[in-house]
Write a protein that holds these residues in place. Sequence first.
Motif, mmCIF file in Angstrom:
data_model
loop_
_atom_site.group_PDB
_atom_site.id
_atom_site.type_symbol
_atom_site.label_atom_id
_atom_site.label_comp_id
_atom_site.label_asym_id
_atom_site.label_seq_id
_atom_site.Cartn_x
_atom_site.Cartn_y
_atom_site.Cartn_z
ATOM 1 N N SER B 132 0.745 -1.096 -0.005
ATOM 2 C CA SER B 132 -0.083 -0.101 0.020
ATOM 3 C C SER B 132 0.737 1.237 0.033
ATOM 4 O O SER B 132 1.638 1.308 0.835
ATOM 5 N N LYS B 133 0.584 1.991 -0.852
ATOM 6 C CA LYS B 133 1.262 3.587 -0.982
ATOM 7 C C LYS B 133 0.523 4.589 -0.382
ATOM 8 O O LYS B 133 0.794 5.590 -0.172
ATOM 9 N N ASP B 134 -0.659 4.124 0.295
ATOM 10 C CA ASP B 134 -1.624 5.226 1.059
ATOM 11 C C ASP B 134 -1.040 5.397 2.244
ATOM 12 O O ASP B 134 -1.212 4.613 3.202
ATOM 13 N N THR B 135 -0.618 6.726 2.595
ATOM 14 C CA THR B 135 -0.083 7.215 3.656
ATOM 15 C C THR B 135 -1.095 7.372 4.839
ATOM 16 O O THR B 135 -0.963 7.796 5.909
ATOM 17 N N GLU B 136 -2.328 7.826 4.259
ATOM 18 C CA GLU B 136 -3.443 7.915 5.226
ATOM 19 C C GLU B 136 -3.993 6.827 5.772
ATOM 20 O O GLU B 136 -4.905 6.729 6.846
ATOM 21 N N GLY B 137 -3.859 5.515 5.318
ATOM 22 C CA GLY B 137 -4.662 4.346 5.819
ATOM 23 C C GLY B 137 -3.653 3.727 7.458
ATOM 24 O O GLY B 137 -2.284 4.457 7.559
ATOM 25 N N ASP B 165 -7.991 1.359 -0.594
ATOM 26 C CA ASP B 165 -7.311 2.511 -0.120
ATOM 27 C C ASP B 165 -7.995 2.914 0.963
ATOM 28 O O ASP B 165 -9.254 2.317 1.229
ATOM 29 N N SER B 166 -7.607 4.018 2.171
ATOM 30 C CA SER B 166 -8.212 4.342 3.038
ATOM 31 C C SER B 166 -9.473 5.089 2.735
ATOM 32 O O SER B 166 -10.525 5.456 3.599
ATOM 33 N N THR B 167 -9.677 5.473 1.560
ATOM 34 C CA THR B 167 -11.117 6.254 1.158
ATOM 35 C C THR B 167 -12.023 5.097 0.814
ATOM 36 O O THR B 167 -13.246 5.719 0.212
ATOM 37 N N ASP B 171 -7.572 0.723 -6.459
ATOM 38 C CA ASP B 171 -6.685 1.406 -7.201
ATOM 39 C C ASP B 171 -7.363 1.799 -8.427
ATOM 40 O O ASP B 171 -7.467 3.107 -9.039
ATOM 41 N N ASN B 178 -3.653 7.282 -8.917
ATOM 42 C CA ASN B 178 -2.534 5.874 -9.049
ATOM 43 C C ASN B 178 -1.933 6.074 -10.212
ATOM 44 O O ASN B 178 -1.124 5.399 -10.521
ATOM 45 N N ASP B 183 -1.942 -0.179 -6.961
ATOM 46 C CA ASP B 183 -1.456 -0.088 -5.509
ATOM 47 C C ASP B 183 -2.799 -0.914 -4.650
ATOM 48 O O ASP B 183 -3.633 -1.180 -5.139
#
Lengths: 335, 335
Positions: B132-137, B165-167, B171, B178, B183
């Motif tokens: 995961s590239k999601d920094t909010e997760g 992702d966290s939303t 992807d 993305n 992702d």
Amino acid sequence: MDPSKISLPVLKNLSTDTITENVHMINTHNNPNPRLSYILDRLVSHLHDFARETRLSTKEWMAGLEFLTSTGQTCTDVRQEFILLSDIVGLSLLVDSMDHPKPTELGATEGTVLGPFHTHEANHMESGSNMSKDTEGEPLLVICTVKDTNGKPIPGISIDIWETDSTGHYDVQRPEVNKGEPDGRCVMTSDAEGGFWFKGIVPVSYPIPHDGPVGQLLVKLGRHPWRPAHMHFMFDGKGWDPLITALYVRGDPYETTDAVFGVKDSLIVDIKEVTDEAMAKKYDVKVGHKLLTYDFVLVSEEQSAKLRDQRAKEALEKLGRRVKIVDGLPVPDLD
Amino acid sequence: MDPSKISLPVLKNLSTDTITENVHMINTHNNPNPRLSYILDRLVSHLHDFARETRLSTKEWMAGLEFLTSTGQTCTDVRQEFILLSDIVGLSLLVDSMDHPKPTELGATEGTVLGPFHTHEANHMESGSNMSKDTEGEPLLVICTVKDTNGKPIPGISIDIWETDSTGHYDVQRPEVNKGEPDGRCVMTSDAEGGFWFKGIVPVSYPIPHDGPVGQLLVKLGRHPWRPAHMHFMFDGKGWDPLITALYVRGDPYETTDAVFGVKDSLIVDIKEVTDEAMAKKYDVKVGHKLLTYDFVLVSEEQSAKLRDQRAKEALEKLGRRVKIVDGLPVPDLD
């Protein structure tokens, strides 16, 4: 509203055997429309039973979904592939026969499949007009009446009429020839004696569009895509049950194997010839001109609604379902 | 071949009551594929019975065809609206449960719905990678094993893993974020001990795409479009029955009302925390890091095929159908 606050029943133990009742439960719980509940209940039950009885595999399921996707994506403004699909599995004929039941014992004209080529673009024409610009077709004089089941003429009925050109294509299928102008179709109004007459061409047999998913399915099933020669008629008038029907030319090679199950014995007609000089003069044709005559018989909305409700009740009671008719359509009677 | 020379049975007396047998007759007559014959036979019977039991009106039939057309036309390379439709009526769960039966008494991991968001674009990653590239997760450590029903580790299994992702978006649903790079998904291979581990984010609940026809149907039915938080896993290896499954986070507000009927008790997991210093060091995380562990159990192709055939035979015999299994799928036994 916060969707997590929607009150829904708890789904549990989802398996081959329990999934159906769980889907019914969640589809019914908040559904304000009893008719929609009933339709979904029956649809889901049959869909699941179909899958269980065939033990449908994931691969077949995916092939089915891809077929449906492709069917949807083949549809355009002038092509409705899902109507074709419904036609070739007999669903269209079935729905029409239930929704517009005809008391044939009273001589009412039977209905048949609408097909995907009716448009709202046809010009209104006076009796005697020629609706076909196709000079290659064999000219045909068509003389009809429209009456009620007591033999009384019905004036003022609107009649949509449509047929292919001599190559077997409807106008919308050949925009390059017709330049967007309607051809081979018109709307007429019955006169004081219930009569209407016009000139067209002798219908020809033709294949339904078969370069799409439905055509591919027919090939897999070893079926041909042909329809016997016919001319479509649609009758509409205040107080009368709409009649969607067609007349089929007797002796067509596809008379007994219509790809869309449209032929009924009572709708098969002979193409005759004008033999009488006076008649030829009256209709401004020569002796020997091809001739089609038909007397259509409509039923009233009231007759039709009564018959529809009665047949619905009989059929559903036979299936062991207690029903009540709401707005003309059955829903389960839970009281 | 001249289509008018195709030998087909004569269709006759087409009516509400006789249309079904006529469709069967023409679908079977030249059809070289007994499995396709059987599928069409069951499909047409159920479709017609559905229409007869609901006395489906022409207006409802047309609304249904328009719904299917619109469903097909909503499909794109990255959106499969017909899979969604199949999911929300429980068909996907049903088909998977028949095609990949699990001997749960032997501890086999249950399967569940694939959903429309699996892709073939994921990168292969080594154990320990972060997918995961999601920094909010919220970061999550996932440690798993894959074994057979005797508890023996299975090395070399390919595992597709994917989550939102966290939303709550996969992807492919957010190409603007993305830029076409995968992702929240990866492919791993189980090691000599059957192990694989990786870093992702704690799954979140999300609505299935509901701005199309399927979403409109859910609104009409008073249902919400939400799925409880979960992470998808798909296992594939020579000799093993493919396992498509997902793990669900316990306590999610949609745990008992999943819009696509995917949750099974055995697939609900607790999100724990890493409490042990040595473990934290080993996996390069801090104490308190969120942790998910699961031991998957695969069945062999042989086990699965045997169980599938056995259940198919039992189910169809119960329905009073004599069947034979051809290439793993039932067809009527007419001998």
